[in-house]
Scaffold this active site. Structure first.
Site, PDB file in Angstrom:
ATOM      1  N   HIS A 127       0.851  -1.307   0.020  1.00  0.00           N
ATOM      2  CA  HIS A 127       0.069   0.128   0.124  1.00  0.00           C
ATOM      3  C   HIS A 127       0.800   1.192   0.047  1.00  0.00           C
ATOM      4  CE1 HIS A 127      -3.664  -2.104   0.175  1.00  0.00           C
ATOM      5  NE2 HIS A 127      -3.435  -2.664   1.482  1.00  0.00           N
ATOM      6  N   ASP A 164      -2.823 -10.589  -2.625  1.00  0.00           N
ATOM      7  CA  ASP A 164      -3.384  -9.908  -1.204  1.00  0.00           C
ATOM      8  C   ASP A 164      -4.782  -9.556  -1.466  1.00  0.00           C
ATOM      9  OD1 ASP A 164      -2.231  -8.513   1.360  1.00  0.00           O
ATOM     10  OD2 ASP A 164      -3.863  -7.568   0.513  1.00  0.00           O
ATOM     11  N   HIS A 166      -6.384  -7.231  -0.676  1.00  0.00           N
ATOM     12  CA  HIS A 166      -6.382  -5.794  -1.070  1.00  0.00           C
ATOM     13  C   HIS A 166      -5.716  -5.318  -2.163  1.00  0.00           C
ATOM     14  CE1 HIS A 166      -6.772  -6.398   3.383  1.00  0.00           C
ATOM     15  NE2 HIS A 166      -7.808  -5.740   3.343  1.00  0.00           N
ATOM     16  N   ASP A 251      -4.722 -12.772   3.138  1.00  0.00           N
ATOM     17  CA  ASP A 251      -5.996 -12.327   3.720  1.00  0.00           C
ATOM     18  C   ASP A 251      -7.378 -12.579   2.896  1.00  0.00           C
ATOM     19  OD1 ASP A 251      -4.892 -10.531   2.201  1.00  0.00           O
ATOM     20  OD2 ASP A 251      -4.880  -8.800   3.349  1.00  0.00           O
TER      21      ASP A 251
END
Ligand SMILES: [Zn+2]
Length: 312
Positions: A127, A164, A166, A251
């Site tokens: 991120h 991931d 996200h 995740d």
């Protein structure tokens, strides 16, 4: 040459919140405990990472970013952004080692000392954008590794596969306008951090070198594997990467408390098999970076399945 090396340093545990936070040192200790219990580490070399020099941090981030991270930590701030990315004094050394892990990993595969490398690291990275630490990420570890491989070893084509749950907004931003790094992401959407639509395809020379698979909540592993078969492997075949980097967050596991996908640990093994077969066929290395994954048990089991394949 070993099939798999793992990069790890116990200083990663020093980046520890002073309150409950899902991104905590137990994530790594739960993985290590399971690997030890399964005797997985008996014949895998564990290497310590280098500290990332400023020069390579600045190949992915602005000078303002580096100063913001450094100053926030040494001024004793608790958070570096508006509220989810905590820091403590020892976060500095952990962040430099986490960012340096990819450099050590790239050197290992370039020197033919390992075929594949797993960076068992935290804080995570995908991120963190050019000038924005966010989402538990201080420096973009995978982006710094890709820049290092491009610059030091003069590679021209690196693929980053980010599974991931996200979207890796930081990685996408850093490589948005280059044709040298093909960023491919599968992620829950709409969801944190908000980016990652199909329309985001890159810009300028980089147009066509960003590919997003925004997926609805409750997507299962079968769908992920279909996307590998129908699109991702073809894209990789056409791109002819000289190295594959994985933003390996776990995740998307059904048990993860921060997201709503339905994968299990076997699905992570099956995705790894697809990339590993591609890499073997093309005689290239895979370097995988731990990103998210917040159910300790699901995370440890998923990493174990991922590593068993990378070691083959
Ligand atoms: Zn994540």
């Amino acid at each position: 040459m070993d099939n798999l090396a793992i990069i790890y340093d116990e200083k990663f545990l020093l980046h520890a919140p002073q309150f409950y936070h899902p991104e905590n040192p137990q994530r790594i200790t739960s993985i290590l405990n399971l690997l030890k219990e399964k005797s997985f580490l008996n014949d895998v070399q564990i290497m310590r990472p280098a500290l990332a020099p400023d020069e390579y941090i600045l190949s992915a981030h602005s000078g303002e970013h580096l100063s913001l991270v450094r100053d926030s930590i040494f001024e004793g701030k608790n958070f570096i952004d508006s509220g989810d990315t905590y820091v403590v004094n020892d976060s500095w050394i952990a962040a430099l080692l986490s960012a340096g892990s990819g450099l050590t990993a790239v050197d290992l595969v370039a020197d033919k000392k390992a075929k594949n490398v797993f960076c068992l690291i935290r804080p995570p990275g995908h991120h963190a954008g050019v000038s924005t630490p966010m989402g538990f990420c201080l420096f973009n570890n995978i982006a710094i590794a890709a820049q290092y491989a491009l610059q030091k070893y003069k590679l021209n084509r690196i693929a980053i596969v980010d599974w991931d749950v996200h979207h890796g907004n930081g990685t996408q931003e850093i490589f948005y306008d280059t044709e040298k790094v093909y960023y491919i992401s599968l992620h829950q959407y709409p969801f944190y951090p908000g980016t990652g639509s199909e329309e985001e395809r890159g810009a300028g020379k980089g147009f066509g070198y960003t590919l997003n698979f925004p997926l609805p909540p409750r997507t299962d592993g079968k769908k992920y594997l279909q996307l590998f078969d129908q699109y991702i492997l073809t894209e990789l075949k056409n791109f002819k990467p000289q190295m594959i980097l994985i933003s390996a967050g776990f995740d998307a596991h059904a048990k993860d408390p921060l997201a709503d996908m339905k994968l299990d640990e076997n699905d992570f093994a099956l995705m790894t098999i697809k990339l590993n077969e591609f890499a073997d066929k093309n005689n290239i290395a895979i370097i995988s970076f731990l990103e998210g994954g917040y159910d300790l048990n699901a995370l440890a089991k998923s990493v174990f399945e991922h590593l068993k394949i990378l070691k083959q």
